[in-house]
Design an enzyme around this catalytic site. Structure first.
Site, PDB file in Angstrom:
ATOM      1  N   HIS A  72      86.073  70.759 101.615  1.00  0.00           N
ATOM      2  CA  HIS A  72      85.219  69.569 101.890  1.00  0.00           C
ATOM      3  C   HIS A  72      85.632  68.361 101.052  1.00  0.00           C
ATOM      4  CE1 HIS A  72      81.518  72.121 103.269  1.00  0.00           C
ATOM      5  NE2 HIS A  72      82.168  72.356 104.058  1.00  0.00           N
ATOM      6  N   TYR A 201      72.176  67.458 100.030  1.00  0.00           N
ATOM      7  CA  TYR A 201      71.340  67.698  99.025  1.00  0.00           C
ATOM      8  C   TYR A 201      70.248  66.840  99.115  1.00  0.00           C
ATOM      9  CZ  TYR A 201      74.707  70.146  95.824  1.00  0.00           C
ATOM     10  OH  TYR A 201      75.676  71.120  95.330  1.00  0.00           O
ATOM     11  N   PRO A 294      71.707  75.864  89.474  1.00  0.00           N
ATOM     12  CA  PRO A 294      72.821  75.897  90.553  1.00  0.00           C
ATOM     13  C   PRO A 294      72.892  74.419  91.015  1.00  0.00           C
ATOM     14  CG  PRO A 294      70.890  77.238  91.124  1.00  0.00           C
ATOM     15  CD  PRO A 294      70.725  76.838  89.634  1.00  0.00           C
ATOM     16  N   TYR A 383      81.281  66.548  89.844  1.00  0.00           N
ATOM     17  CA  TYR A 383      80.954  67.549  90.803  1.00  0.00           C
ATOM     18  C   TYR A 383      82.332  68.140  91.422  1.00  0.00           C
ATOM     19  CZ  TYR A 383      78.737  69.936  94.726  1.00  0.00           C
ATOM     20  OH  TYR A 383      78.271  70.965  95.736  1.00  0.00           O
TER      21      TYR A 383
END
Ligand code: FAS
Ligand code: PHB
Length: 390
Positions: A72, A201, A294, A383
């Site tokens: 991704h 998200y 998480p 990230y």
């Protein structure tokens, strides 16, 4: 029985550590309390950061990941009326990968089989002895009821957040930090094609939701629930209804496709760090030393980063050079705290508490991260992952 490194735990940290040690000619024995089938079936993490995948490639464990996983460019941040793509490749030149922890653990297990690794599954009563001496031991009862002692030069505690290793360090010799968040995640696996190409998200006034995936036909989704929520309280229809609302079903023509749910679990959200990650001949790695919520997809990646540093330290130690072993805890904790902060930052940005002031802060933070290159790059850098030796 005697070995160089006794490893407690056959999760990602323990299996990867034994693989890395074997590549340098260091012998280990792995002791695991669950069955192999149980360990390999545990539904957990799914996102691998760039440095994890680079390391897997380097040590010959990336083949299936590249064949069956997804690469991704980034993620979407969504809130009512808004959806923005954060492109990690444009911002920091890195991809991230979707590949289930169950698959990774299977790949690790096969690699250990090919190496003839000695692995004890279904061990009970595991205990550590002599960790402050030069010849520590791991003692356990094997499935046939035989008490077994492994004498070792070193012990690696890779036994997760409830294992015996962390408990073996005297409280006077360590410090711990813990934060419990006022919510949990309800996670589901569903036999339905993902409704998005990359992870979404989502912040909504009623709570967080995440759309992830495992394959072209299996979706992995999460939604924020109360801290005491029970799986039984949630019907499949309710789960899909809430996920659709929170993920913006119908906005801008986007639709969330529902399907049969095959697994449900509730995961409480907490942060935990223990320092130092070493006590004499015992070294901790992965969840045995730290837990992150998480939301930042860091748990599994941190475990791999720990054992990348630890394997170098233990190999050197077995050759008489203790410098890296002496530096291990401090080096590992630098990255642990960076990932602990980022996981807290993502979690508090995206989970609602019902406080209207906090909701405005969160919307402002989301607006800044998705409109400022500096803000987006900060998220992308953390990230997509910092270098292993950060
Ligand atoms: P693990 O917990 O994976 O492995 C430790 C091993 O030690 C286990 O196999 C355990 O059985 C064994 N063990 C424990 N006690 C023992 C004893 N007495 N004797 C011998 N063996 C013993 N991370 C994410 O990034 N995304 C997620 O969505 C996500 N979901 C999660 C869901 C759950 C329910 C949990 C618990 C964790 C989740 N995590 C997630 C975090 C998870 O992926 C961990 O970070 C990762 O498994 C860490 O790997 P290890 O450190 O090897 O610990
Ligand atoms: C998952 O796919 O399980 C996953 C992905 C990203 C996260 C958490 C879980 O932040």
């Amino acid at each position: 029985m005697r070995t160089q490194v006794a490893i407690i735990g056959a999760g990602p940290a323990g299996l990867m550590l034994s693989h890395l040690l074997a590549r340098e000619g260091v012998e280990s024995v792995v002791v695991e309390c669950r069955s192999r089938a149980y360990v390999e079936a545990r539904i957990r993490a799914g996102l691998l950061e760039a440095s994890t995948v680079d390391l897997l490639d380097e040590v010959g464990l990336g083949r299936r990941l590249h064949a069956e996983g997804f690469a991704h460019r980034g993620i979407y941040l969504h809130w009512p009326g808004e959806r923005h793509h954060i492109d990690f490749v444009d911002l920091v030149g890195k991809m991230v990968y979707i590949y289930g922890q169950t698959e990774l653990t299977r790949d690790f297990g096969r690699a250990r089989d090919e190496d003839g690794q000695l692995l004890f599954y279904e061990a009970t009563g595991t205990r550590l002895e002599g960790i402050e001496s030069d010849s520590p031991s791991v003692v356990f009862t094997d499935p046939a009821g035989r008490e077994t002692r492994i004498e070792a030069d070193l012990i690696a505690g890779c036994d997760g957040s409830f294992g015996p290793s962390r408990e073996s360090i005297p409280s006077s010799a360590c410090q711990t930090w813990e934060k419990h968040y006022p919510y949990s995640w309800l996670g589901v696996l569903a036999n339905v094609a993902p409704s998005t190409d990359e992870l979404i998200y989502s912040w909504s006034p009623e709570g967080f939701a995440l759309h992830s995936m495992r394959s072209e036909s299996v979706s992995r989704l999460y939604l924020q629930v109360g801290p005491q929520a029970k799986v039984e309280e949630w019907s499949d229809d309710q789960i899909w209804e809430v996920l659709a609302r929170r993920l913006g079903d119908g906005e801008g023509g986007w639709h969330l496709e529902a399907g049969p749910i095959t697994e449900k679990s509730v995961l409480p959200m907490r942060s935990f760090v223990m320092a130092p990650m070493r006590h004499h001949r015992l070294f901790l790695a992965g969840d045995a030393a730290h837990i992150v919520p998480p939301t930042g997809a860091k748990g599994l990646n941190l475990a791999i980063a720990d054992v990348a540093l630890l394997s170098e330290a233990l190999v050197a130690f077995t050759k008489g050079d203790t410098l890296l072993a002496d530096e291990y805890s401090e080096r590992a904790l630098r990255r642990v705290w960076r990932c602990t902060h980022f996981s807290w930052w993502m979690t508090t940005m995206l989970h609602t508490s019902g406080d209207p002031f906090e909701a405005e802060l969160q919307r402002s933070q989301l607006g800044w991260v998705t409109s400022s290159v500096a803000g987006a790059a900060g998220l992308a850098e953390n990230y997509a992952g910092l270098p292993i030796g950060y």
